[in-house]
Design an enzyme around this catalytic site. Structure first.
Site: not given
Ligand code: GLY
Length: 403
Positions: A115, A182
């Site tokens: 992230d 992600d």
């Molecule tokens: N953690 C990324 C999402 O929830 O899309």
């Protein structure tokens, strides 16, 4: 810009042929964009120094982030986008007032995971891109260094998650060797750092991560796994699984969205046709599984007995990714096809989920699904809001973003 490396590993760029076909709904989307800009502006004094985290259930109000939150930059990103269009210095100042928050993230290696991409592209890269602020550039490069350092042999990708005691022993053990979908958005921070520094290792790591993702996260029918587990000792691939989707073999709609946007974006940085093709085939899968109203449900493989929660955030991320993908073709039938699909999805959001005319709402979109397995559905989500603004901007022809 297509990125080239010579035999001495120096990085240079050649212009790609890019063209954005016109949307069929220009007036509608421009009107929604104007509403979104007004809404963002009105929320600046209301939020103060707080960063929205997730909607309070049953309301259109937000709960706010504590220090270590992956979503902390999406409000900042909205303010920087709005500043890029309006030049309103209140937006710039309010976004900059978050510097200490992001500085603290850099100072806590325990908080670092994939992230870092979201957190620093939408704060420090955004500031540097729009204002030339050198200390923001330095912060973003430091974040890129930390991200690149998460590549640990023998795993062929940047380590995504950190094992935490709160995960319980099974998920904790699994996390070290897991590649997640992600993380597709985080590669832009590495490509950006390569462009800024001329350092080819950033590109090599990003390309390795994307290639591994193409091979293991994307299935033969171009649906996707949320996550793929590798043996951390040998680097051998093991199996795909889900964390936030319906089940291991289903297609979590936000995961599919991260990948479409991420591969289209990676094509813009590299000119690698495989990335464009992967984004396009994944977009075709969406087209075949999308409800008629254009708003995705939270998983593309829900059975009739599941609650059909929408995920407006998946719709917004996918729409922004599809406009990006359309641009990658430099015109022609594919560009028209992906623009039409983006239009359908964005129109679905404008007609069914837009909150910009609700004066009490603290976000742009209702009906996000943060994590249905944990009971988090029907929420305001700051990433839904950010990508809605990005998609609206892309729909009417803007092409300068922070990825
Ligand atoms: N953690 C990324 C999402 O929830 O899309």
């Amino acid at each position: 810009m297509e990125l080239k490396q010579d035999s001495d590993n120096n990085v240079s760029y050649e212009a790609l042929e890019l063209f954005q076909p016109a949307t069929a709904h220009k007036a509608t989307f421009q009107n929604a964009l104007d509403g979104a800009l007004d809404k963002v502006s009105s929320l600046v004094p209301k939020f103060g120094l707080r960063n929205p985290r997730m909607g309070i259930p049953g309301t259109h109000r937000y709960a706010f982030c504590i220090p270590d939150e992956w979503v902390a930059s999406f409000w900042c990103g909205q303010m920087w986008l709005a500043y890029s269009l309006t030049g309103d210095s209140r937006l710039k100042n309010s976004a900059r007032m978050r510097r200490d928050y992001f500085k603290t993230v850099l100072e806590h290696p325990r908080w670092h995971d994939h992230d870092l991409g979201f957190l620093f592209s939408l704060s420090a890269v955004a500031d540097y891109t729009l204002t030339g602020n050198e200390s923001s550039r330095a912060m973003a490069l430091r974040a890129a260094d930390f991200l690149a350092a998460r590549w640990r042999q023998p795993l062929p990708f940047v380590m995504c998650w950190n094992p935490m005691l709160r995960d319980g022993p099974e998920f904790m053990a699994r996390k070290t060797g897991t590649l997640n979908i992600d993380s597709m958005q985080a590669m832009a921070l590495l490509f950006w750092a390569a462009r800024e520094t001329g350092q080819a290792s950033f590109i090599e790591i990003a390309n390795m991560h994307l290639e591994t993702s193409r091979q293991y996260l994307v299935r033969d029918d171009y649906s996707s796994y949320h996550a793929y587990e590798f043996d951390p000792r040998s680097g051998e691939p093991m199996s795909g699984y889900t964390h936030q989707g319906l089940h291991d073999e289903s297609c979590w709609s936000r995961g599919q969205a991260w990948a479409i946007h991420g591969f289209a974006q990676a094509y813009l940085y590299t000119g690698n046709i495989d990335y464009r093709k992967t984004a396009a085939k994944m977009a075709n899968y969406v087209s075949e599984h999308l409800p008629n109203d254009g708003v995705p449900l939270w998983d593309y493989n829900l059975s009739a007995d599941e609650t059909p929660y929408r995920d407006s955030s998946a719709g917004a991320i996918t729409a922004a990714g599809l406009y990006t993908l359309a641009r990658c073709y430099g015109g022609g039938a594919e560009a028209e096809r992906y623009t039409a699909l983006a239009d359908k999805m964005l129109l679905g959001l404008v007609e069914h989920c837009d909150l910009t005319q609700d004066k009490d709402a603290e976000g742009l979109l209702k009906e996000g699904a943060a994590f249905v397995g944990l009971g988090r559905a029907n929420n305001l989500l700051p990433y839904g809001d950010y990508y809605y603004l990005e998609a609206l901007m892309r729909s009417v022809g803007h092409s300068e973003f922070f990825w």
